[in-house]
Write an enzyme that holds these catalytic residues in place. Structure first.
Site, PDB file in Angstrom:
ATOM      1  N   SER A  15      40.368 -53.678  -2.141  1.00  0.00           N
ATOM      2  CA  SER A  15      40.139 -51.965  -1.906  1.00  0.00           C
ATOM      3  C   SER A  15      38.398 -51.419  -2.871  1.00  0.00           C
ATOM      4  O   SER A  15      38.716 -50.304  -2.235  1.00  0.00           O
ATOM      5  CB  SER A  15      41.449 -51.228  -2.819  1.00  0.00           C
ATOM      6  OG  SER A  15      41.026 -51.092  -3.975  1.00  0.00           O
ATOM      7  N   LYS A  62      38.808 -47.325  -8.788  1.00  0.00           N
ATOM      8  CA  LYS A  62      38.828 -46.604  -7.354  1.00  0.00           C
ATOM      9  C   LYS A  62      37.318 -45.289  -8.260  1.00  0.00           C
ATOM     10  O   LYS A  62      36.684 -45.923  -9.186  1.00  0.00           O
ATOM     11  CB  LYS A  62      39.739 -44.985  -7.369  1.00  0.00           C
ATOM     12  CG  LYS A  62      41.315 -46.412  -6.870  1.00  0.00           C
ATOM     13  CD  LYS A  62      40.661 -47.004  -5.727  1.00  0.00           C
ATOM     14  CE  LYS A  62      42.638 -47.570  -5.186  1.00  0.00           C
ATOM     15  NZ  LYS A  62      42.186 -48.416  -4.589  1.00  0.00           N
TER      16      LYS A  62
END
EC number: 3.4.21.89
Length: 190
Positions: free
Chosen positions: A49, A87
């Site tokens: 991701s 993230k």
């Protein structure tokens, strides 16, 4: 058995040196444990991701949040999904996030985010049709929270989804500051 004073003194000196060495070793282990418990940690990136900036298996040095978390920082978050996630912070408390479905652009406080600063292309963010419920936009980031996105938006489970949502700062393990592995990509976090 009668030992000469020189031999006894030499034996005592060896034991003293051994105990001094052991004391230094224990002290060093305690200091290292404290540093890696409270100041920094090494984490292993799991998943794709955060590609192209972080790949599966990369090792990253993460510092505690004492330095503050700002827009653009890469953070490791716990207590949101089953495993810790890595993230990028897109917005901080009080900022308003909007995602334009047509242009695939992220806006923070009405201004398009320049994602080229993160080594990404602009206009990559979509609100995918997935089995997870997506937040309605625009969203204002609540006090004590941040809004995060993965760099590889097509596979990233992030703040766009209700399951993740806004990230409470207390769930941020720390900020990525240095990539340690693989050795050919060692360097400051981006």
């Amino acid at each position: 058995m009668d030992q000469r004073p020189e031999a006894l003194e030499q034996t005592n000196s060896r034991w003293k040196n051994l105990f001094d060495w052991a004391e230094e070793l224990v002290f060093a282990v305690v200091i290292i444990a404290l540093v890696f418990t409270f100041l920094c940690r090494i984490i292993t990136v799991d998943g794709t991701s955060m590609q192209p900036n972080y790949n599966h298996g990369d090792r990253v040095l993460v510092t505690g949040t004492a330095f503050g978390i700002e827009q653009g920082d890469v953070v490791v978050v716990t207590n949101v999904l089953e495993e810790p996630i890595i993230k990028r912070v897109i917005a901080t408390e009080g900022q308003t996030v909007d995602i334009d479905r047509e242009t695939k652009t992220v806006y923070v406080d009405g201004e398009a985010v320049d994602e080229t600063a993160f080594g990404l292309s602009n206009h990559i963010t979509d609100l995918p049709y997935a089995s997870f419920e997506v937040l309605e936009f625009p969203q204002t980031v609540p006090e004590g929270c941040v809004f995060v996105l993965g760099d590889n938006r097509s596979v990233s489970e992030d703040s766009r989804y209700q399951r993740v949502g806004m990230i409470d700062r207390r769930n941020i393990l720390g900020k990525a500051v240095l990539r340690l592995f693989p050795l050919n990509r060692i360097g400051l976090a981006n």
